[in-house]
Design a protein around this motif. Structure first.
Motif, PDB file in Angstrom:
ATOM      1  N   UNK A   1       0.813  -1.215   0.000  1.00 12.24           N
ATOM      2  CA  UNK A   1       0.000   0.000   0.000  1.00 12.24           C
ATOM      3  C   UNK A   1       0.850   1.271   0.000  1.00 12.24           C
ATOM      4  N   UNK A   2       2.158   1.130  -0.008  1.00  7.47           N
ATOM      5  CA  UNK A   2       3.047   2.283  -0.159  1.00  7.47           C
ATOM      6  C   UNK A   2       4.374   1.804  -0.740  1.00  7.47           C
ATOM      7  N   UNK A   3       4.935   2.602  -1.656  1.00  8.05           N
ATOM      8  CA  UNK A   3       6.191   2.204  -2.294  1.00  8.05           C
ATOM      9  C   UNK A   3       6.885   3.436  -2.860  1.00  8.05           C
ATOM     10  N   UNK A   4       8.201   3.438  -2.756  1.00  7.28           N
ATOM     11  CA  UNK A   4       9.014   4.476  -3.391  1.00  7.28           C
ATOM     12  C   UNK A   4       9.939   3.817  -4.402  1.00  7.28           C
ATOM     13  N   UNK A   5      10.180   4.519  -5.506  1.00  6.88           N
ATOM     14  CA  UNK A   5      11.065   4.025  -6.559  1.00  6.88           C
ATOM     15  C   UNK A   5      12.042   5.129  -6.923  1.00  6.88           C
ATOM     16  N   UNK A   6      13.325   4.798  -6.992  1.00  9.06           N
ATOM     17  CA  UNK A   6      14.357   5.739  -7.402  1.00  9.06           C
ATOM     18  C   UNK A   6      14.983   5.257  -8.707  1.00  9.06           C
ATOM     19  N   UNK A   7      15.137   6.158  -9.675  1.00  8.06           N
ATOM     20  CA  UNK A   7      15.651   5.791 -10.994  1.00  8.06           C
ATOM     21  C   UNK A   7      16.801   6.723 -11.376  1.00  8.06           C
ATOM     22  N   UNK A   8      17.888   6.125 -11.882  1.00  7.06           N
ATOM     23  CA  UNK A   8      18.970   6.899 -12.476  1.00  7.06           C
ATOM     24  C   UNK A   8      18.936   6.678 -13.979  1.00  7.06           C
ATOM     25  N   UNK A   9      19.069   7.775 -14.750  1.00  6.71           N
ATOM     26  CA  UNK A   9      19.009   7.705 -16.209  1.00  6.71           C
ATOM     27  C   UNK A   9      20.402   7.798 -16.817  1.00  6.71           C
ATOM     28  N   UNK A  10      20.464   7.493 -18.114  1.00  4.72           N
ATOM     29  CA  UNK A  10      21.751   7.377 -18.803  1.00  4.72           C
ATOM     30  C   UNK A  10      22.522   8.686 -18.864  1.00  4.72           C
ATOM     31  N   UNK A  11      21.849   9.821 -18.700  1.00  5.43           N
ATOM     32  CA  UNK A  11      22.537  11.116 -18.728  1.00  5.43           C
ATOM     33  C   UNK A  11      22.857  11.632 -17.335  1.00  5.43           C
ATOM     34  N   UNK A  12      22.654  10.779 -16.315  1.00  5.62           N
ATOM     35  CA  UNK A  12      22.953  11.171 -14.940  1.00  5.62           C
ATOM     36  C   UNK A  12      21.791  11.795 -14.198  1.00  5.62           C
ATOM     37  N   UNK A  13      20.693  12.079 -14.875  1.00  9.75           N
ATOM     38  CA  UNK A  13      19.513  12.631 -14.201  1.00  9.75           C
ATOM     39  C   UNK A  13      18.849  11.564 -13.343  1.00  9.75           C
ATOM     40  N   UNK A  14      18.022  12.014 -12.405  1.00  7.06           N
ATOM     41  CA  UNK A  14      17.405  11.090 -11.453  1.00  7.06           C
ATOM     42  C   UNK A  14      15.929  11.398 -11.265  1.00  7.06           C
TER      43      UNK A  14
END
Length: 436
Positions: free
Chosen positions: A299-312
């Motif tokens: 019922x709750x979740x966090x997701x962190x993503x790093x992209x190929x250009x260094x952005x997040x």
């Protein structure tokens, strides 16, 4: 190119199928529903009457519709998530243009299998997925601003999906998406289009690393209020008037006031009324205590993503909100900032010390998701009619659809295993395992 209105076959005349089909009633010069497969008799009958479908094209099961060969220019697949794979794979070789409700499938392997089937059978055929967020005027305006580089390069995005306390109880505790073994995990079934919109914002950068945390924190027996005692159904519960998740409050009382739309209308086969809703609450899953249900999705979740250009990017999906699906987004550029709430967004240009509010307006009957529902079906019909899949928009091909889904599966792998997941390696390993 199709001359005259394009024809549509609807597989699954539930909430989403009816919504997409309603476009044909509003714009009969653009498209017409000519076939349907729906197992519920009353729902099927009402749908057939609304669209004046000939008896020869009315089916109780999707396999019967497919067995009849190609019956329309395009098919809309709006069955339960776990059936998407077999339905898409059955329809693709028949030459249909396809609009499939999200998610693509309930396993990463099946998502890859669907993508392969579409590429093998598609040719110039249009394939669209129900990533409706892309098609709202709000998100189109945000993407246009991002692509313009008016505020510079996007460096970081914070995005929140407030599901809504009773919406979560309806769909993910009592409803069709409450269990992983009959549906899938909630990040996929609820928020795969949120992960997609983040990938779309940052395009052409691609997601490379993912981490995630989350749990089923509240909707479990250990959280049941003492006042509820041994009650397992709301209609029998002494605590019902004090409970935020009372089925009487969510379904029955709104129907008594004349509100027969969502969520009550999904409880019955055909139009809801007080008698039928009461019966459903007495005997069906929507009348069960949320603390006594068999749900197991987080019922709750966090997701962190790093992209190929260094952005997040960071994404939060949470049940415990008053707002229902009214996303909140902050985009941080190197020369400015954007803050939005799915209706309006404000931009600040650091160089010019300039602040501006933008209010993109959806059509009056644009449906939910800020007008994205009707935006998607409108774009799909236009693309089919013109025979041009590019009219679906930027990076909407099946490979992009697949990548966004794989990020979701990678995030769930991270949540379960407590490790950062490399998206490229994750896909490589999946494909290798599928060849064994």
């Amino acid at each position: 190119m199709v001359q005259g209105p394009i024809t549509l076959a609807i597989i699954g005349a539930g909430n989403r199928g009816q919504l997409y089909a309603s476009f044909a009633l509003k714009y009969p010069s653009l498209c017409k529903v000519v076939a349907v497969a729906e197992p519920r008799p009353r729902t099927r009958s009402l749908f057939v009457s609304a669209h004046d479908i000939p008896p020869s094209n009315v089916f109780a099961h999707w396999k019967e519709l497919v067995a009849g060969g190609k019956l329309a220019d395009a098919v809309i697949i709006a069955v339960q998530d776990r059936y998407h794979t077999e339905v898409v794979k059955a329809c693709a070789p028949l030459g249909y243009h396809i609009l499939c409700e999200k998610p693509l499938a309930t396993s990463a392997e099946d998502c890859i299998a669907i993508a392969n089937a579409i590429k093998e059978a598609a040719g110039d055929r249009v394939f669209a997925i129900g990533h409706v967020l892309r098609y709202s005027p709000y998100n189109k305006a945000i993407v246009k601003l991002i692509r313009s580089r008016e505020l510079g390069k996007p460096i970081n995005i914070v995005h929140v999906e407030p599901i809504g306390y009773f919406h979560f109880a309806h769909s993910y505790v009592r409803g069709n998406w409450s269990r992983e073994d009959t549906s899938s995990f909630s990040l996929l079934t609820k928020s795969c289009h949120d992960i997609d919109i983040l990938c779309h914002y940052f395009y052409p950068a691609t997601p490379v690393k993912v981490s995630s945390f989350g749990s089923l924190s509240h909707f479990r027996k250990s959280a049941k209020p003492e006042g509820a005692q041994s009650a397992t159904r709301c209609l029998e519960c002494p605590y019902e008037r004090e409970c935020a998740y009372s089925a009487k409050k969510i379904y029955l009382e709104p129907v008594e006031r004349g509100h027969v739309g969502w969520p009550a209308h999904v409880l019955t086969d055909g139009p809801p009324d007080i008698e039928n809703i009461t019966e459903a609450l007495k005997n069906g899953p929507y009348g069960q205590c949320v603390y006594e249900s068999s749900n197991d999705v987080v019922d709750n979740q966090v997701v962190n993503i790093e992209f190929s250009d260094g952005s997040t990017a960071s994404f939060t999906m949470v049940a415990f909100t008053e707002a229902i699906c009214e996303r909140q987004t902050r985009i941080h550029f190197n020369n400015g900032e954007l803050i939005g709430d799915m209706n309006t967004f404000t931009t600040t240009d650091f160089r010019l010390r300039k602040k501006e509010t933008h209010a993109p307006k959806p059509d009056e009957d644009g449906g939910h998701h800020g007008g994205g529902d009707m935006g998607l079906i409108s774009s799909f019909v236009e693309a089919v009619k013109a025979g041009d899949k590019n009219l679906l928009g930027e990076n909407t091909g099946v490979d992009h659809v697949l990548l966004a889904h794989l990020v979701v599966f990678a995030a769930e792998k991270s949540r379960r295993e407590g490790a950062v997941v490399n998206v490229i390696e994750f896909e490589k390993q999946l494909r290798e395992n599928m060849q064994l």
